[in-house]
Scaffold this motif. Structure first.
Motif, PDB file in Angstrom:
ATOM      1  N   VAL A  87       0.859  -1.295   0.061  1.00  0.00           N
ATOM      2  CA  VAL A  87      -0.133  -0.075  -0.152  1.00  0.00           C
ATOM      3  C   VAL A  87       0.856   1.143  -0.223  1.00  0.00           C
ATOM      4  CG1 VAL A  87      -1.630   1.330   1.278  1.00  0.00           C
ATOM      5  CG2 VAL A  87      -2.018  -1.128   1.119  1.00  0.00           C
ATOM      6  N   ILE A  88       1.847   1.463   0.825  1.00  0.00           N
ATOM      7  CA  ILE A  88       2.744   2.327   0.824  1.00  0.00           C
ATOM      8  C   ILE A  88       3.736   2.631  -0.376  1.00  0.00           C
ATOM      9  CG2 ILE A  88       5.016   3.301   2.000  1.00  0.00           C
ATOM     10  CD1 ILE A  88       4.076   1.904   4.336  1.00  0.00           C
ATOM     11  N   LYS A  89       3.895   1.451  -1.137  1.00  0.00           N
ATOM     12  CA  LYS A  89       4.619   1.450  -2.355  1.00  0.00           C
ATOM     13  C   LYS A  89       3.802   2.167  -3.385  1.00  0.00           C
ATOM     14  CE  LYS A  89       6.243  -1.371  -5.949  1.00  0.00           C
ATOM     15  NZ  LYS A  89       6.470  -2.868  -6.423  1.00  0.00           N
ATOM     16  N   GLU A  90       2.523   1.947  -3.345  1.00  0.00           N
ATOM     17  CA  GLU A  90       1.573   2.186  -4.394  1.00  0.00           C
ATOM     18  C   GLU A  90       1.195   3.781  -4.034  1.00  0.00           C
ATOM     19  OE1 GLU A  90      -0.670   2.408  -7.480  1.00  0.00           O
ATOM     20  OE2 GLU A  90       0.323   0.709  -7.083  1.00  0.00           O
ATOM     21  N   GLN A  91       1.246   4.162  -2.752  1.00  0.00           N
ATOM     22  CA  GLN A  91       1.153   5.810  -2.539  1.00  0.00           C
ATOM     23  C   GLN A  91       2.240   6.289  -3.100  1.00  0.00           C
ATOM     24  OE1 GLN A  91       0.253   5.077   1.807  1.00  0.00           O
ATOM     25  NE2 GLN A  91      -1.788   5.569   1.403  1.00  0.00           N
ATOM     26  N   ILE A  92       3.531   5.888  -2.773  1.00  0.00           N
ATOM     27  CA  ILE A  92       4.567   6.489  -3.173  1.00  0.00           C
ATOM     28  C   ILE A  92       4.560   6.641  -4.960  1.00  0.00           C
ATOM     29  CG2 ILE A  92       7.143   6.512  -3.375  1.00  0.00           C
ATOM     30  CD1 ILE A  92       7.139   5.133  -0.594  1.00  0.00           C
ATOM     31  N   ILE A  93       4.341   5.520  -5.340  1.00  0.00           N
ATOM     32  CA  ILE A  93       4.395   5.616  -6.977  1.00  0.00           C
ATOM     33  C   ILE A  93       3.293   6.631  -7.402  1.00  0.00           C
ATOM     34  CG2 ILE A  93       3.860   4.261  -8.901  1.00  0.00           C
ATOM     35  CD1 ILE A  93       5.258   2.127  -7.496  1.00  0.00           C
ATOM     36  N   THR A  94       2.220   6.608  -6.967  1.00  0.00           N
ATOM     37  CA  THR A  94       1.014   7.431  -7.101  1.00  0.00           C
ATOM     38  C   THR A  94       1.531   8.946  -6.947  1.00  0.00           C
ATOM     39  OG1 THR A  94      -0.740   5.988  -6.573  1.00  0.00           O
ATOM     40  CG2 THR A  94      -1.256   8.248  -6.790  1.00  0.00           C
ATOM     41  N   TYR A  95       2.241   9.286  -5.975  1.00  0.00           N
ATOM     42  CA  TYR A  95       2.722  10.571  -5.674  1.00  0.00           C
ATOM     43  C   TYR A  95       3.612  11.012  -6.855  1.00  0.00           C
ATOM     44  CZ  TYR A  95       5.208  14.392  -3.565  1.00  0.00           C
ATOM     45  OH  TYR A  95       6.020  15.535  -3.436  1.00  0.00           O
ATOM     46  N   PHE A  96       4.675   9.981  -7.039  1.00  0.00           N
ATOM     47  CA  PHE A  96       5.615  10.229  -8.088  1.00  0.00           C
ATOM     48  C   PHE A  96       5.105  10.404  -9.695  1.00  0.00           C
ATOM     49  CE2 PHE A  96       8.367   8.650 -11.313  1.00  0.00           C
ATOM     50  CZ  PHE A  96       9.422   9.420 -11.250  1.00  0.00           C
ATOM     51  N   ASN A  97       4.060   9.864  -9.948  1.00  0.00           N
ATOM     52  CA  ASN A  97       3.330  10.029 -11.176  1.00  0.00           C
ATOM     53  C   ASN A  97       2.669  11.381 -11.166  1.00  0.00           C
ATOM     54  OD1 ASN A  97       4.290   7.581 -12.003  1.00  0.00           O
ATOM     55  ND2 ASN A  97       2.647   6.420 -11.610  1.00  0.00           N
ATOM     56  N   GLN A  98       2.365  12.056 -10.028  1.00  0.00           N
ATOM     57  CA  GLN A  98       1.787  13.307 -10.035  1.00  0.00           C
ATOM     58  C   GLN A  98       3.048  14.451 -10.436  1.00  0.00           C
ATOM     59  OE1 GLN A  98      -0.036  14.009  -6.585  1.00  0.00           O
ATOM     60  NE2 GLN A  98      -1.387  12.204  -6.664  1.00  0.00           N
ATOM     61  N   LEU A  99       4.144  14.160 -10.156  1.00  0.00           N
ATOM     62  CA  LEU A  99       5.273  15.088 -10.433  1.00  0.00           C
ATOM     63  C   LEU A  99       5.604  15.217 -12.076  1.00  0.00           C
ATOM     64  CD1 LEU A  99       7.587  14.377  -7.144  1.00  0.00           C
ATOM     65  CD2 LEU A  99       5.687  16.041  -7.805  1.00  0.00           C
ATOM     66  N   TYR A 100       5.925  16.111 -12.583  1.00  0.00           N
ATOM     67  CA  TYR A 100       6.388  16.535 -13.903  1.00  0.00           C
ATOM     68  C   TYR A 100       7.654  17.202 -13.904  1.00  0.00           C
ATOM     69  CZ  TYR A 100       1.827  14.776 -15.034  1.00  0.00           C
ATOM     70  OH  TYR A 100       0.709  13.882 -15.282  1.00  0.00           O
ATOM     71  N   PHE A 101       8.829  16.490 -14.065  1.00  0.00           N
ATOM     72  CA  PHE A 101      10.015  17.174 -14.073  1.00  0.00           C
ATOM     73  C   PHE A 101      10.304  18.342 -14.948  1.00  0.00           C
ATOM     74  CE2 PHE A 101      14.450  17.945 -15.397  1.00  0.00           C
ATOM     75  CZ  PHE A 101      15.153  17.769 -14.370  1.00  0.00           C
ATOM     76  N   SER A 102      10.710  19.359 -14.212  1.00  0.00           N
ATOM     77  CA  SER A 102      11.092  20.746 -14.785  1.00  0.00           C
ATOM     78  C   SER A 102      12.027  21.282 -14.157  1.00  0.00           C
ATOM     79  CB  SER A 102       9.928  21.476 -15.239  1.00  0.00           C
ATOM     80  OG  SER A 102      10.072  22.759 -15.426  1.00  0.00           O
ATOM     81  N   ARG A 103      13.036  22.200 -14.658  1.00  0.00           N
ATOM     82  CA  ARG A 103      13.915  23.086 -13.941  1.00  0.00           C
ATOM     83  C   ARG A 103      13.013  24.240 -13.163  1.00  0.00           C
ATOM     84  NH1 ARG A 103      18.367  26.410 -16.193  1.00  0.00           N
ATOM     85  NH2 ARG A 103      17.510  25.767 -18.395  1.00  0.00           N
ATOM     86  N   ASN A 104      11.751  24.213 -13.691  1.00  0.00           N
ATOM     87  CA  ASN A 104      11.012  25.576 -12.813  1.00  0.00           C
ATOM     88  C   ASN A 104      10.196  24.708 -11.888  1.00  0.00           C
ATOM     89  OD1 ASN A 104      12.066  27.564 -14.585  1.00  0.00           O
ATOM     90  ND2 ASN A 104      10.944  26.922 -16.287  1.00  0.00           N
ATOM     91  N   MET A 105      10.195  23.640 -11.602  1.00  0.00           N
ATOM     92  CA  MET A 105       9.225  23.045 -10.606  1.00  0.00           C
ATOM     93  C   MET A 105       9.506  23.528  -9.179  1.00  0.00           C
ATOM     94  SD  MET A 105      10.350  19.095 -10.870  1.00  0.00           S
ATOM     95  CE  MET A 105       8.887  18.418  -9.931  1.00  0.00           C
ATOM     96  N   LEU A 106       8.797  23.443  -8.236  1.00  0.00           N
ATOM     97  CA  LEU A 106       9.311  23.862  -6.787  1.00  0.00           C
ATOM     98  C   LEU A 106      10.304  23.037  -6.480  1.00  0.00           C
ATOM     99  CD1 LEU A 106       5.517  24.182  -5.256  1.00  0.00           C
ATOM    100  CD2 LEU A 106       7.118  25.936  -5.841  1.00  0.00           C
ATOM    101  N   LEU A 107      11.119  23.520  -5.750  1.00  0.00           N
ATOM    102  CA  LEU A 107      12.399  22.698  -5.216  1.00  0.00           C
ATOM    103  C   LEU A 107      12.054  21.556  -4.270  1.00  0.00           C
ATOM    104  CD1 LEU A 107      15.160  25.479  -4.883  1.00  0.00           C
ATOM    105  CD2 LEU A 107      15.121  23.826  -6.662  1.00  0.00           C
ATOM    106  N   GLU A 108      11.028  21.872  -3.549  1.00  0.00           N
ATOM    107  CA  GLU A 108      10.408  20.751  -2.688  1.00  0.00           C
ATOM    108  C   GLU A 108       9.788  19.539  -3.464  1.00  0.00           C
ATOM    109  OE1 GLU A 108       7.662  20.202   1.230  1.00  0.00           O
ATOM    110  OE2 GLU A 108       7.358  21.936  -0.043  1.00  0.00           O
ATOM    111  N   GLU A 109       9.325  19.878  -4.599  1.00  0.00           N
ATOM    112  CA  GLU A 109       8.728  18.835  -5.560  1.00  0.00           C
ATOM    113  C   GLU A 109       9.989  18.245  -6.195  1.00  0.00           C
ATOM    114  OE1 GLU A 109       5.724  20.259  -8.002  1.00  0.00           O
ATOM    115  OE2 GLU A 109       4.549  20.767  -6.412  1.00  0.00           O
ATOM    116  N   LEU A 110      10.997  18.834  -6.707  1.00  0.00           N
ATOM    117  CA  LEU A 110      12.260  18.315  -7.404  1.00  0.00           C
ATOM    118  C   LEU A 110      12.810  17.591  -6.229  1.00  0.00           C
ATOM    119  CD1 LEU A 110      14.169  18.319  -9.921  1.00  0.00           C
ATOM    120  CD2 LEU A 110      15.050  20.394  -9.151  1.00  0.00           C
ATOM    121  N   SER A 111      13.078  18.030  -5.092  1.00  0.00           N
ATOM    122  CA  SER A 111      13.839  17.113  -4.284  1.00  0.00           C
ATOM    123  C   SER A 111      13.266  15.817  -4.001  1.00  0.00           C
ATOM    124  CB  SER A 111      13.920  17.867  -2.819  1.00  0.00           C
ATOM    125  OG  SER A 111      14.539  16.958  -1.802  1.00  0.00           O
TER     126      SER A 111
END
Length: 300
Positions: A87-111
């Motif tokens: 369940v935790i694995k799925e939650q981490i993957i779900t969160y990851f899939n919401q992130l879209y890499f960009s140099r302009n993304m929030l540093l917290e999200e990029l981290s």
């Protein structure tokens, strides 16, 4: 809890009247702050916390500012406790899939994006490795900065081993010596610790021992600013360099002694990381164990 709810919670715990917290205004002003009917200024917050006898960094741990990063840190903490929980694995993957890499993304999200990739890309097929394009963008982002803050160190500590030697040299000239160390909190210092350790083990793998010694000396200049685990890691890395170079028994005893000591004081996470790091360095075909004490530390 939000900030206002947290102030009410702590005041009630301390059994203090509202008039004690903002001494030079009517108590109704403070009442409006707690109820959310008045905006809270930073100077007011500092005065209230002073009268509550609670430092700002401790206060911040009590409330949730709705940061998605806080959710991620909670997931990582849960993962540490139960790494096989699907369940935790799925939650981490779900969160990851919401992130879209960009140099302009929030540093917290990029981290968070980089943390997930470095932690899980070798374990879970759903998480890809850091790509060459992403790494190039991260290098430009860090190179262009004149001053590093918390998430800059977080990102660099998780990517330092991926850069080439020339890029590492460029970034280190911007990183060390750390500016304004007296203002850095414990969490940021741990990222800097991770950065130094991951940097040195990278060059141990490359068998570039002269550079290892140079970076050890660089790290020693910072050692008085850090906690006991950092100093243990530094000594551990020195002995690791000596052992991989000469395979002498004394260095091996020192390495085992450091791991045993950490286990004896219940620093099991760090002890396991160093044990894995030692095993992986000696078996050079394995991926590095990235030391990430801070990712399971709720302070950051």
């Amino acid at each position: 809890m939000n900030i206002q709810e947290t102030l009410l919670y702590i005041r009630k715990k301390k059994d203090l009247p509202q008039r004690k917290l903002l001494k030079y205004v009517d108590s109704s002003v403070y009442s409006k702050i707690e109820s959310g009917r008045k905006n809270l200024t930073f100077s007011e917050l500092i005065e209230i916390l002073t009268n509550l006898s609670i430092p700002l960094d401790e206060f911040s741990k009590y409330f949730d500012n709705n940061s998605i990063g806080k959710t991620m840190r909670a997931l990582l903490e849960d993962y540490k406790i139960t790494p096989n929980d699907l369940v935790i694995k799925e939650q981490i993957i779900t969160y990851f899939n919401q992130l879209y890499f960009s140099r302009n993304m929030l540093l917290e999200e990029l981290s968070d994006y980089i943390v997930i990739k470095t932690l899980f890309s070798n374990q879970w097929k759903e998480i890809p490795h850091v790509s060459a394009k992403e790494l190039a963008e991260i290098f430009i982002l860090l190179k262009e900065k004149k001053y590093y803050f918390h998430y800059d160190y977080a990102i660099l500590s998780n990517t330092i081993y991926l850069f080439n030697d020339d890029q590492i040299e460029i970034l280190l000239t911007k990183t060390f010596p750390v500016k304004d160390m007296k203002y850095r909190n414990a969490a940021t210092k741990e990222f800097i610790t991770n950065l130094i350790c991951n940097l040195i083990t990278t060059f141990i793998r490359k068998q570039e021992y002269e550079k290892c010694h140079d970076y050890i000396e660089l790290a020693k200049k910072e050692r008085n600013n850090y906690d006991l685990p950092f100093k243990i890691m530094l000594t551990f890395l020195e002995n690791m360099i000596a052992y991989v170079q000469r395979r002498d028994s004394k260095s091996k005893e020192e390495l085992e002694g450091a791991i045993n000591f950490l286990n004896s004081v219940e620093e099991h996470e760090l002890a396991n990381a160093l044990q894995s790091e030692l095993e992986n360095v000696l078996a050079t075909n394995k991926e590095p164990t990235i030391i990430l004490r801070n990712h399971f530390n709720k302070q950051y």
